[in-house]
Design an enzyme around this catalytic site. Structure first.
Site, PDB file in Angstrom:
ATOM      1  N   CYS A 144      12.974  50.223  -2.190  1.00  0.00           N
ATOM      2  CA  CYS A 144      12.813  51.649  -2.056  1.00  0.00           C
ATOM      3  C   CYS A 144      13.782  52.336  -0.970  1.00  0.00           C
ATOM      4  O   CYS A 144      13.931  53.699  -0.602  1.00  0.00           O
ATOM      5  CB  CYS A 144      11.293  52.138  -1.503  1.00  0.00           C
ATOM      6  SG  CYS A 144      11.040  51.363   0.171  1.00  0.00           S
ATOM      7  N   LYS A 176      10.685   3.234   2.643  1.00  0.00           N
ATOM      8  CA  LYS A 176      10.546   4.580   2.328  1.00  0.00           C
ATOM      9  C   LYS A 176      11.395   4.894   1.118  1.00  0.00           C
ATOM     10  O   LYS A 176      12.751   4.466   0.912  1.00  0.00           O
ATOM     11  CB  LYS A 176      11.008   5.443   3.737  1.00  0.00           C
ATOM     12  CG  LYS A 176      10.153   5.012   4.667  1.00  0.00           C
ATOM     13  CD  LYS A 176      10.129   5.808   5.978  1.00  0.00           C
ATOM     14  CE  LYS A 176      10.177   7.410   6.188  1.00  0.00           C
ATOM     15  NZ  LYS A 176      10.201   8.000   7.223  1.00  0.00           N
ATOM     16  N   CYS A 205       9.645  45.936   4.832  1.00  0.00           N
ATOM     17  CA  CYS A 205       9.682  47.147   4.554  1.00  0.00           C
ATOM     18  C   CYS A 205       8.422  47.945   5.102  1.00  0.00           C
ATOM     19  O   CYS A 205       7.433  47.792   4.564  1.00  0.00           O
ATOM     20  CB  CYS A 205      10.066  47.300   2.995  1.00  0.00           C
ATOM     21  SG  CYS A 205       9.864  49.109   2.426  1.00  0.00           S
ATOM     22  N   CYS A 210      15.242  48.201   2.430  1.00  0.00           N
ATOM     23  CA  CYS A 210      14.379  47.596   1.490  1.00  0.00           C
ATOM     24  C   CYS A 210      15.122  47.759   0.170  1.00  0.00           C
ATOM     25  O   CYS A 210      15.330  48.863  -0.297  1.00  0.00           O
ATOM     26  CB  CYS A 210      13.021  48.289   1.341  1.00  0.00           C
ATOM     27  SG  CYS A 210      11.997  47.839  -0.118  1.00  0.00           S
ATOM     28  N   GLU A 213       0.797  -1.295  -0.073  1.00  0.00           N
ATOM     29  CA  GLU A 213      -0.130   0.071  -0.123  1.00  0.00           C
ATOM     30  C   GLU A 213       0.944   1.158  -0.097  1.00  0.00           C
ATOM     31  O   GLU A 213       2.150   1.185   0.425  1.00  0.00           O
ATOM     32  CB  GLU A 213      -0.823   0.162   1.210  1.00  0.00           C
ATOM     33  CG  GLU A 213      -1.691  -1.050   1.554  1.00  0.00           C
ATOM     34  CD  GLU A 213      -2.277  -1.082   2.998  1.00  0.00           C
ATOM     35  OE1 GLU A 213      -1.835  -0.211   3.818  1.00  0.00           O
ATOM     36  OE2 GLU A 213      -3.283  -1.852   3.291  1.00  0.00           O
ATOM     37  N   ASP A 240       1.861  10.387   3.866  1.00  0.00           N
ATOM     38  CA  ASP A 240       2.684  11.148   4.833  1.00  0.00           C
ATOM     39  C   ASP A 240       1.576  12.048   5.260  1.00  0.00           C
ATOM     40  O   ASP A 240       1.413  13.386   5.024  1.00  0.00           O
ATOM     41  CB  ASP A 240       3.574  11.928   4.206  1.00  0.00           C
ATOM     42  CG  ASP A 240       4.806  12.523   4.909  1.00  0.00           C
ATOM     43  OD1 ASP A 240       4.963  11.908   6.216  1.00  0.00           O
ATOM     44  OD2 ASP A 240       5.510  13.400   4.509  1.00  0.00           O
ATOM     45  N   TYR A 254      -6.673   2.733   6.393  1.00  0.00           N
ATOM     46  CA  TYR A 254      -6.011   1.581   5.948  1.00  0.00           C
ATOM     47  C   TYR A 254      -5.634   0.571   6.835  1.00  0.00           C
ATOM     48  O   TYR A 254      -5.023  -0.489   6.613  1.00  0.00           O
ATOM     49  CB  TYR A 254      -4.390   2.039   5.511  1.00  0.00           C
ATOM     50  CG  TYR A 254      -3.778   2.933   6.393  1.00  0.00           C
ATOM     51  CD1 TYR A 254      -3.375   2.483   7.822  1.00  0.00           C
ATOM     52  CD2 TYR A 254      -3.347   4.202   6.072  1.00  0.00           C
ATOM     53  CE1 TYR A 254      -2.817   2.940   8.582  1.00  0.00           C
ATOM     54  CE2 TYR A 254      -2.620   5.079   7.184  1.00  0.00           C
ATOM     55  CZ  TYR A 254      -2.457   4.348   8.418  1.00  0.00           C
ATOM     56  OH  TYR A 254      -1.874   5.063   9.269  1.00  0.00           O
ATOM     57  N   LYS A 285       2.430   4.363   1.597  1.00  0.00           N
ATOM     58  CA  LYS A 285       2.523   5.064   2.920  1.00  0.00           C
ATOM     59  C   LYS A 285       2.116   6.339   2.797  1.00  0.00           C
ATOM     60  O   LYS A 285       2.906   7.397   2.082  1.00  0.00           O
ATOM     61  CB  LYS A 285       3.911   4.861   3.383  1.00  0.00           C
ATOM     62  CG  LYS A 285       4.108   5.158   4.777  1.00  0.00           C
ATOM     63  CD  LYS A 285       5.753   4.898   5.224  1.00  0.00           C
ATOM     64  CE  LYS A 285       5.931   5.142   6.723  1.00  0.00           C
ATOM     65  NZ  LYS A 285       5.373   6.603   7.164  1.00  0.00           N
TER      66      LYS A 285
HETATM   67  S1  IVH Z   1      -0.206   0.199   8.958  1.00  0.00           S
HETATM   68  C1  IVH Z   1       0.395  -1.282  13.287  1.00  0.00           C
HETATM   69  N1  IVH Z   1      -0.377   1.639   6.678  1.00  0.00           N
HETATM   70  O1  IVH Z   1       3.145   5.392   8.955  1.00  0.00           O
HETATM   71  C2  IVH Z   1       0.876  -0.538  12.152  1.00  0.00           C
HETATM   72  N2  IVH Z   1       0.546   2.803   8.402  1.00  0.00           N
HETATM   73  O2  IVH Z   1       5.664   5.194   9.786  1.00  0.00           O
HETATM   74  C3  IVH Z   1      -0.123   0.157  11.584  1.00  0.00           C
HETATM   75  N3  IVH Z   1       1.207   5.169   7.766  1.00  0.00           N
HETATM   76  O3  IVH Z   1       2.280   4.617  12.262  1.00  0.00           O
HETATM   77  C4  IVH Z   1       0.375   1.100  10.523  1.00  0.00           C
HETATM   78  N4  IVH Z   1       0.608   4.899   5.319  1.00  0.00           N
HETATM   79  O4  IVH Z   1       0.679   6.380  10.775  1.00  0.00           O
HETATM   80  C5  IVH Z   1      -0.003   1.637   7.690  1.00  0.00           C
HETATM   81  N5  IVH Z   1      -0.839   2.164   4.680  1.00  0.00           N
HETATM   82  C6  IVH Z   1      -0.471   2.430   5.690  1.00  0.00           C
HETATM   83  C7  IVH Z   1       0.393   3.662   6.294  1.00  0.00           C
HETATM   84  C8  IVH Z   1       0.611   3.811   7.420  1.00  0.00           C
HETATM   85  C9  IVH Z   1       0.840   5.620   6.577  1.00  0.00           C
HETATM   86  C10 IVH Z   1       1.735   5.730   8.986  1.00  0.00           C
HETATM   87  C11 IVH Z   1       1.248   5.228  10.242  1.00  0.00           C
HETATM   88  C12 IVH Z   1       2.187   4.571  10.983  1.00  0.00           C
HETATM   89  C13 IVH Z   1       3.529   5.241  10.196  1.00  0.00           C
HETATM   90  C14 IVH Z   1       4.689   4.420  10.539  1.00  0.00           C
END
Ligand code: IVH
Length: 679
Positions: free
Chosen positions: A416, A319, A431, A413, A114, A118, A229, A116
């Site tokens: 001016c 990451k 300014c 400035c 999936e 941010d 998620y 991740k």
């Molecule tokens: S699963 C028990 N799935 O990333 C683990 N986390 O760096 C539950 N995050 O704490 C997390 N996308 O806040 C999961 N598709 C995804 C995610 C995700 C972002 C975040 C989440 C986690 C953090 C860890």
């Protein structure tokens, strides 16, 4: 390394990681990139593994960050909200798989990959399909109750939708991430830049900063989004899906927003392929994606794998490293904005980065330059974190030559020549000369723009001409433009001149909020301008306001969403005699803005509506709800009759609810009320 050396380094690293945790989680203002943070934390974890005599559960490596903030109720999670182990390396991802194969004694394992997201981790609980609570991760064990703020998220349903084949459990806690779209992030930062406020480095910080605002109306102005998620608590347990892929399908069927795409994958090669495909696609997602999360698909196997004190063994985050490049800083130029703020800009030797050529990057302000000791001629590292604004991360000191001298921020400035000033509580230098030609140009452009007076024919280029000619020196001069002057601007400009003059004449009857926004008061954006227009009803009333008209005792706002900072900016604006005189001039020239339809000193969205309150509401007391209804022009009554417009019902609502049903009076919940108030 000797044990003594290790002990010293461990102590140093712990202090550093703890400081960055605080900056990231509590203040949403990180000083270093995620990559650098992860590297520090990794060094610490490696040392603790090598010298286990110094390991302790109090180390930041053994804990998840803590996002709890002042002013919120805390709530204990029914199941802890854990963090994820992460890596930047393919080899470690393969080791993760190898460990699971051994642990679960299977040849092959099914995963899902999936994005991740941010953002900011959140847990949302539905009871019998109704949203009852939203809580941040906090320290993993207990988090902040942010239900009122979460209710401002338009895409988060208050009520789950019934779906064939996916019965709604009695209690279900789903977990996900609150985020801001890149577009919304850009919009807010643009507004902040205009207002001379510090910019947010990325959408994640802005989302985190927003959700921790104490005022839900203020939160509602920034369009937060959510994606879910993961599964938390579920009752009865028999209602649990069998796999993570099933989970995605179910939450979607219930109307919850879920990830844009996920990839089922068998074995680690398929996982790696999916990760790479995600990397190619992620630019097209609405949210910033900083990696991939790889999860074992069958929930049964997840349970078998279990977790460590900090993170599940069945999941891993891979990451994507932010892309960096090194290039030469050729010059630092200074831009002067509408409000006079001086913004330093790095003029770079053009360099390829994440698919685009980067030649400029913001340096934010004087303090930033000093803190990083950035000098003209330096080789600097430029990063496009989360594909957002390119930023100068650091200087490569090894390539610094003696010719590079510390940067002296201008004291005058650049346009001016007026001596710059720093207002109390601000990082920016300004300014102060209201007649500074750049400021005049920008102010007039702003005043005439779509979001303000919306004067057709008075675009950026035309304003440049008018200011250049000396015909427009302040906003009032727009209404003094003479036909015969304009006709000298070219041949056959008669028609466009008449159109422009007609548009200017029409603007005299613009809505009041447009004029308020057009004045360009620091911190006052469109939403605030609308609130101010509604509350004060005229420019004169706004200009005459005192601090107590905005702020009550204990720093309580009189107008929802107008806090002390904005109040002081407004007062400061009208304390300036030039700005006061401008209001009189505009008036004398015939500007007569239209006050909002109902210019009562309160908002009137609920005027003519009568409410009856019953039961326990999720986030407010009944008194608080009544106060909100009355402040919006509605009435609150004790008994239900045919004249009742709505019954606001909470948990354990009694006979009033039955009466409402009997009489056919619409029944609403707190979320609906907040929506009415917000909309
Ligand atoms: S699963 C028990 N799935 O990333 C683990 N986390 O760096 C539950 N995050 O704490 C997390 N996308 O806040 C999961 N598709 C995804 C995610 C995700 C972002 C975040 C989440 C986690 C953090 C860890």
């Amino acid at each position: 390394m000797t044990p003594a050396e290790a002990q010293t380094r461990i102590a140093q690293l712990r202090a550093e990681v703890t400081r960055h945790d605080e900056l990231y989680h509590r203040r949403a203002q990180p000083e270093i990139s995620d990559f650098d943070y992860d590297r520090l934390k990794r060094e610490l974890a490696d040392l603790e593994a090598q010298f286990p005599q110094f390991a302790t559960t109090a180390s930041p490596t053994a804990q998840v960050g803590d996002d709890r903030a002042e002013g919120f109720q805390t709530y204990r999670h029914r199941q802890p909200m854990q963090s994820l182990d992460n890596t930047y390396s393919e080899a470690e991802l393969r080791e993760f798989h190898a460990r699971l194969v051994k642990l679960l004694e299977r040849e092959e394992l099914a995963y899902v990959v999936e994005p991740k997201i941010d953002g900011l981790a959140v847990s949302v609980t539905y009871e019998k399909g109704r949203l009852v609570r939203a809580v941040t991760r906090g320290n993993g064990v207990e988090g902040d109750d942010i239900t009122a703020n979460a209710l401002t998220i338009r895409t988060l349903p208050r009520q789950l939708r019934a779906a064939a084949g996916a019965p709604i459990p009695d209690v279900i806690e789903v977990r996900g991430e609150i985020y801001l779209t890149l577009a919304e992030f850009q919009r807010i930062n643009d507004e902040r830049e205009e207002a001379g406020e510090a910019l947010y480095a990325n959408p994640r910080n802005l989302a985190a900063g927003t959700i921790k605002q104490l005022d839900a109306a203020e939160v509602a102005r920034r369009k937060l989004e959510i994606v879910l998620y993961g599964l938390g608590y579920c009752e009865p347990a028999s209602a649990l899906p069998a796999t993570q892929a099933d989970f995605h399908e179910r939450v979607q069927a219930w109307g919850l927003p879920t990830v844009e795409k996920f990839w089922p994958a068998r074995g680690v090669d398929e996982v790696w392929k999916a990760v790479q495909e995600l990397d190619r696609l992620r630019d097209s997602f609405a949210y910033a994606t900083d990696g991939a999360v790889v999860k074992v698909d069958p929930l049964q196997l997840q349970r078998e794998a279990g977790s460590t004190s900090k993170a599940p063994r069945w999941a891993m985050a891979y990451k994507f490293a932010a892309q960096r490049a090194e290039t030469r800083l050729n010059a630092i130029t200074i831009q002067v904005g509408r409000t006079g703020v001086l913004t330093p800009v790095a003029e770079l030797e053009p360099v390829q980065l994440a698919g685009t050529t980067v030649a400029r990057a913001t340096l934010h302000n004087r303090d930033e330059i000093a803190r990083k000791d950035i000098r003209v001629g330096d080789w600097v590292q430029v990063e496009k974190a989360g594909e957002i604004i390119p930023a100068v991360i650091a200087v490569n000191l090894e390539r610094r030559t003696p010719a590079c001298v510390p940067y002296a921020f201008p004291e005058q400035c650049p346009v001016c020549g007026t001596k710059v000033v720093q207002l109390e509580g601000e990082v920016a230098l300004r300014c102060p000369n209201l007649a500074c030609p750049v400021q005049v140009r920008r102010r007039v452009q702003h005043f005439a723009s779509k979001a303000c007076l919306d004067i057709d024919g008075l675009g950026v280029a035309m304003v440049d001409v008018l200011v250049e000619k000396g015909w427009v020196k302040n906003l009032a001069d727009i209404y003094r433009l003479r036909r015969e002057d304009l006709l000298t601007l070219g041949k056959s400009v008669e028609k466009s001149t008449d159109n422009l003059l007609a548009a200017i004449a029409t603007s005299k009857r613009a809505e009041l909020w447009r004029v308020i926004h057009g004045l360009g008061i620091t911190h006052v954006g469109v939403a605030a301008a609308k609130d101010l227009a509604k509350h004060f009803g005229s420019l004169e009333a706004l200009a005459a306001a005192r601090l107590e008209d905005f702020i009550r005792e204990k720093k309580q706002s009189v107008i929802d969403g107008i806090g002390e900072t904005m109040a002081r900016a407004i007062l400061g604006h009208f304390q300036n005699p030039v700005n006061r005189a401008l209001i009189d001039e505009l008036h004398a020239l015939g500007l007569a803005p239209l006050a909002p339809a109902k210019s009562a000193p309160v908002s009137a969205v609920l005027a003519g509506k009568t409410f009856v309150l019953t039961g326990t509401l999720p986030t407010m007391t009944r008194d608080e709800a009544a106060a909100k209804i009355e402040a919006a022009g509605g009435k609150v009554s004790g008994s239900v009759s045919k004249k009742t417009s709505y019954v606001l019902a909470g948990a354990e609502a009694g006979s009033k609810l039955d009466k409402a049903k009997e009489l056919g009076v619409p029944v609403i919940d707190e979320a609906e009320l907040l929506r009415m108030l917000g909309g």
